[in-house]
Design a protein around this motif. Structure first.
Motif, mmCIF file in Angstrom:
data_model
loop_
_atom_site.group_PDB
_atom_site.id
_atom_site.type_symbol
_atom_site.label_atom_id
_atom_site.label_comp_id
_atom_site.label_asym_id
_atom_site.label_seq_id
_atom_site.Cartn_x
_atom_site.Cartn_y
_atom_site.Cartn_z
ATOM 1 N N LYS A 164 -26.690 -61.218 -53.800
ATOM 2 C CA LYS A 164 -27.195 -59.840 -53.880
ATOM 3 C C LYS A 164 -26.457 -59.039 -54.941
ATOM 4 C CE LYS A 164 -28.549 -59.390 -49.076
ATOM 5 N NZ LYS A 164 -28.189 -58.659 -47.863
ATOM 6 N N LEU A 189 -27.811 -59.971 -58.261
ATOM 7 C CA LEU A 189 -29.137 -59.398 -58.509
ATOM 8 C C LEU A 189 -29.112 -57.874 -58.569
ATOM 9 C CD1 LEU A 189 -31.107 -61.783 -56.221
ATOM 10 C CD2 LEU A 189 -31.606 -61.406 -58.629
ATOM 11 N N GLY A 190 -27.945 -57.281 -58.362
ATOM 12 C CA GLY A 190 -27.853 -55.822 -58.446
ATOM 13 C C GLY A 190 -28.405 -55.113 -57.228
ATOM 14 N N LEU A 191 -28.588 -55.820 -56.109
ATOM 15 C CA LEU A 191 -29.100 -55.181 -54.902
ATOM 16 C C LEU A 191 -27.968 -54.509 -54.140
ATOM 17 C CD1 LEU A 191 -31.477 -58.057 -53.859
ATOM 18 C CD2 LEU A 191 -32.149 -55.819 -54.700
ATOM 19 N N VAL A 192 -26.757 -54.989 -54.395
ATOM 20 C CA VAL A 192 -25.565 -54.448 -53.757
ATOM 21 C C VAL A 192 -24.558 -54.280 -54.884
ATOM 22 C CG1 VAL A 192 -23.656 -55.162 -52.294
ATOM 23 C CG2 VAL A 192 -25.970 -55.459 -51.477
ATOM 24 N N SER A 193 -23.772 -53.198 -54.833
ATOM 25 C CA SER A 193 -22.843 -52.990 -55.935
ATOM 26 C C SER A 193 -21.522 -53.699 -55.652
ATOM 27 C CB SER A 193 -22.605 -51.496 -56.126
ATOM 28 O OG SER A 193 -22.049 -50.973 -54.953
#
Ligand SMILES: Nc1ncnc2c1ncn2[C@@H]1O[C@H](COP(=O)(O)OP(=O)(O)OP(=O)(O)O)[C@@H](O)[C@H]1O
Ligand SMILES: [Mg+2]
Lengths: 277, 283
Positions: free
Chosen positions: B54, B57-61
């Motif tokens: 994640k 994929l940049g869904l979580v920093s």
């Protein structure tokens, strides 16, 4: 820019489909429609202005109340179904920006409420028109001046109500983008709607000329944070002509609604950007 | 070398509860995933595999550290256009049909309108979902959900495909077919990154593996290198008799070699299952 618009459109299309395929939407639509239609049977028989007003109050009241419920609950549901089911993970891993996602949700939900308001206002128009014909005939026999309703006013009211619901959706989306749960969003969203509805009372009640400027400023800011939702409720004035509504006033209500709508969507996008999915 | 994914000193803390208790999901992880290979990310439950993906994929920093994906410094929309993702336990809008979903995902991934139909049918074909594509996703079995998820991940012909537990809940025949899809992707020159708990399958499918534990990397390397014990040898012998065995032992001993174990080869339950069962009704 064009691609961005397209992606927003696709999100809103699927959001719209999801919403109208749910029973909740159909249920509220039928309930409100039943309310509009039942107002026909509840006749007052004074053949005057009162009866049309009664029908209008009843029908627009249903539109107003159930529209608000739909705007709060459905918007929160549409947002959290994507987060909870993790479909947002799949979508946001694609070349889709967070604001596009949020705007897609907004336009999808707004379109659903557009359908809701249009259907109900259409029904309301038919009911008012049918009753008006009877009242006009009765008034002519009795030699009185008949009361009428305004179609143009009805159309203006539809637009205003739709705008009001758009503001509510934008507020709920801003809350959703911050909130963890559906329930929290619905509760806080409902409170915001109630606060917006009563805002003008608070403005009048708390503001006295003797107050300190700090207090006045605080009150000014806090009442500006929540839009005055009551200003959109011009049903009597627009549809039954109970008061004159100047065009300028109408336009300024429209602009203030749009300004709140844009402000809340921007706020929501900024918060949602930083959210961990 | 230009890696498909490179992760440098990645740390991710989650805040839990209102007191802001920290939970370290990924701890100073560094990984480099070469292009054109199938890469397996292994580890026990909760060791931070999904979190790592994640973050990539940049869904979580990330709390700390750097990532790069397909040469981009972060998951920019250009990088995501060239990436396909299947999340763990995928669940899609159940009121859409399989075909509508894949189409929707293709549109969002930037497939041109003129190529849309062909791309959608190709992806459905690859995932062997043509037949069920007209049904609402709400009626799909778990295996079909995984395969429609695979179809939506590859519909835009991405260079990098990230699959989080693509075979969870899928029967052995189905997971073997997912294995074949993954190999088909590699043969087209794509990079595939996957998480799985089915070690037997990972061994067959992956070129390289990394093993994580409690957010840290404990082992990384090519499957061949990691698994083979070059100081030991296995022979499979037919028609063995006690005298033959004694002779062989003596002959080996004469050269200083020693037999340490003699067993019968076993086939795996998976092979047996696949021999007996032809396929699920969904396939
Ligand atoms: N959003 C979140 N908030 C708080 N903690 C989280 C969150 N997501 C994951 N965690 C925690 O981070 C750790 C790693 O989780 P992760 O999902 O990455 O594990 P995993 O290796 O994918 O496990 P599995 O094999 O079960 O899928 C776990 O301890 C999990 O509880
Ligand atoms: Mg996981």
């Amino acid at each position: 820019m064009k691609d961005s618009l397209r992606r927003t459109l696709w999100i809103s299309r699927v959001t719209f489909l999801e919403a109208v395929r749910q029973r909740f939407f159909a249920f509220l639509l039928v309930l409100s429609a039943a309310m509009v239609l039942s107002s026909v049977s509840l006749r007052v028989f004074d053949f005057g202005h009162g009866e049309l007003k009664f029908i209008a109050d009843f029908g627009f009241g249903g539109m107003f109340f159930f529209g608000s419920v739909l705007a709060v609950v459905m918007t929160a549901q549409l947002f959290f179904s994507e987060i909870d089911n993790k479909t947002a993970l799949t979508l946001l891993a694609k070349p889709l920006s967070r604001p596009e996602f949020l705007l897609g949700k907004f336009f999808g939900a707004w379109a659903v409420l557009g359908v809701f308001v249009l259907v109900l206002a259409g029904l309301q128009g038919v009911v008012l028109w049918a009753r008006e014909q009877e009242l006009v005939a009765a008034a002519e026999q009795a030699g009185r001046i008949p009361t009428t309703f305004s179609i143009v006013g009805l159309c203006q009211l539809v637009l205003l109500q739709w705008l009001r619901l758009g503001v509510v959706i934008a507020i709920v989306l801003a809350i959703s983008s911050l909130a963890r749960t559906f329930l929290f969003t619905v509760v806080v969203g409902s409170l915001a709607v109630v606060a917006g509805q009563l805002q003008w009372i608070a403005q009048d009640a708390f503001l006295r000329p003797t107050d300190s400027p700090v207090y006045t400023a605080f009150l000014w800011v806090s009442t500006r944070l929540i839009p005055n939702l009551q200003q959109f409720n011009l049903a009597d004035a627009l549809v039954l002509g109970s008061a004159v509504v100047e065009e300028g006033a109408l336009i300024s209500v429209g602009f203030s609604g749009l300004a709140y709508l844009v402000a809340y969507l921007t706020l929501g996008s900024l918060i949602f950007r930083r959210r961990e999915i | 070398m230009n890696y498909a994914i490179s992760v440098r000193h990645l740390t991710k803390d989650f805040r839990i509860g209102i007191r802001g208790l920290k939970l370290r999901a990924v701890d100073d992880l560094s990984l480099e995933i070469p292009r054109g290979q199938v890469y397996g990310l292994l580890g026990p439950n909760g060791c931070g595999k999904s979190t790592t993906l994640k973050v990539v994929l940049g869904l979580v920093s990330a709390t700390a550290g750097e990532i790069s994906i397909l040469g981009e410094p972060s998951a920019t929309s250009a990088a995501r256009r060239r990436t396909g993702f299947l999340p763990e336990a995928p669940y899609f809008h159940k009121f859409l049909t399989g075909r509508e979903l894949v189409r929707y995902c293709a549109q969002l991934s930037g497939v041109a309108a003129s190529e849309l139909d062909a791309a959608v049918e190709d992806a459905l074909g690859l995932a062997a979902m043509n037949e069920a594509a007209g049904r609402p996703i709400g009626t799909y079995s778990k295996g079909m959900l995984q395969r429609i998820g695979f179809a939506q991940a590859v519909v835009h012909d991405p260079e990098l495909i990230i699959l989080d537990e693509p075979t969870a809940g899928v029967d052995p025949v189905g997971s073997a077919s997912i294995g074949r899809m993954i190999h088909a992707m590699r043969d087209k020159g794509k990079t595939v990154v996957l998480c799985s708990h089915l070690l037997g399958q990972v061994e067959q499918v992956c070129d390289r593996v990394a093993i994580m534990d409690r957010g840290k990397l404990v082992l990384e390397g090519a499957v061949e290198d990691v698994l083979s014990r070059r100081d030991r040898h296995v022979m499979t012998i037919e028609a063995m008799t006690p005298t033959a065995r004694a002779a062989a032992e003596a002959a080996l001993e004469a050269h200083g070699a020693k037999i340490t174990s003699v067993t019968h080869p076993r086939r795996s339950l998976e092979d047996l299952f696949r021999e007996l069962v032809t396929g699920s009704r969904d396939a």
